[in-house]
Write an enzyme that holds these catalytic residues in place. Structure first.
Site: not given
Ligand code: UDP
Length: 325
Positions: A116, A140
């Site tokens: 990501t 995250y």
């Protein structure tokens, strides 16, 4: 070529499975169905299993002997990761460690990882290149960096090769509306805007209008999920033809502000839904745009849907279909 896709019943995973199926790959989806759905798996076989259950995972890999793994299964909600960091480290890092260990034990040497743009945190320079320092600002992003580091080190010490694909803002749906974002609790801008247009929410909050951008709202690089899926196929072909471990950004290389997205959603839907300008959401970088020249040059990726209206239209058709059911 047999490919095991973890998380293949989820939003992005199911589009990757669709693309693999259309190319004739032998597909095995491994998904615990916590957020995925059996109906979303358009090709191949689905095995309901959890990556935390290492013995079961081992038996599946031993029996099926996949040639490659695409690892998609992960938790993805940033603010949830701030509230429950250990759950994120366990799901995203420990489960990936289980999977890589089992792959190494059973000679599965090709691995594609769903990473990501959150690994970059708030980048100093945009468009963001792959060599930008990894400075995640939430658990995250940190959990994804940890997996990238583990993959780097595993590859350096064996003949295991991986490709890490760093996704920017993935959006849109299957143009035939067979699959799409099915999470009721989805928080992403395009999905929330469309659900507001459908009347499922009273209004859309715009988080921050005082950013250093042309209209004060954050800019993101929205990429259609089918173009992202194509990048996975190319990464697989790259590894199959002997390519060595590598990392690629996945985005179009230009962005839209939140206000521009809202205007386009209003145009595509024809619905002038209510918007309320509110405070910044913590942890949002002002601008995130991919430099995807490496993906284009080295893997020959040519996006087919670099068009915000198309992205929104496919997502709109999907949301309308789901709301009728
Ligand atoms: N955003 C917004 N309202 C919403 C959801 C998102 O203003 O209801 C903004 C968010 O603050 C960010 C951009 O839209 O600037 C993209 O957010 P999203 O959650 O879609 O993706 P992210 O970039 O956080 O991965």
């Amino acid at each position: 070529m047999k490919v095991l896709v973890t998380g293949g019943a989820g939003y992005i995973g199911s589009h990757i499975v669709k693309a693999l199926g259309e190319k004739g790959y032998d597909i095995l989806v491994y998904d615990n169905l916590s957020y995925g759905h059996e109906w979303a798996v358009l090709h191949g076989r689905l095995i309901k299993g959890d990556l935390a259950d290492k013995e079961f995972l081992k038996s599946v890999i031993q029996d099926e002997k996949p040639d490659a793994v695409i690892h998609m299964a992960a938790l993805i909600v940033v603010d949830e990761s701030v509230r429950e960091p250990l759950r994120y480290y366990r799901n995203n890092f420990v489960n990936a460690l289980n999977l890589v260990e089992v792959c190494l034990e059973h000679e599965v040497k090709r691995f594609i990882f769903s990473s990501t743009a959150a690994v970059y945190g708030i980048p100093q320079k945009v468009p963001v290149t792959e060599d930008t320092p990894l400075l995640p600002i939430n658990p995250y992003g940190s959990s994804k960096v940890m997996v990238e580091h583990m993959l780097r080190d595993a590859a350096a010490s064996s003949d295991f090769n991986y490709v890490s694909l760093r996704y920017f803002n993935v959006a849109g749906a299957d143009p035939l509306s067979r699959i799409g974002q099915a999470r009721e609790d989805a928080t992403h801008l395009i999905t929330v805007s469309l659900r507001t247009a459908l009347g499922r929410k009273s209004h859309l909050d715009i988080f921050g209008t005082d950013y250093p951008t042309h209209d004060g709202t954050c800019i993101r690089d929205y990429i259609h999920v089918d173009d992202l899926s194509d990048a996975h196929i190319l990464a697989l072909e790259y590894l199959a033809s002997g390519g060595s471990s590598n990392i690629f950004n996945c985005g179009y290389g230009h962005g839209y502000s939140v206000k521009e997205v809202v205007d386009t959603v209003r145009k595509v839907t024809g619905i002038n839904f209510q918007v309320i300008e509110t405070a910044r959401r913590p942890g949002d970088p002002p601008t995130l745009i991919a430099d995807s020249s490496k993906l284009r040059k080295e893997l020959g990726w040519t996006p087919r849907h670099d068009d915000l209206e198309y992205i929104i239209k496919t997502a709109w058709d999907w949301e309308k279909k789901v709301s009728r059911q």
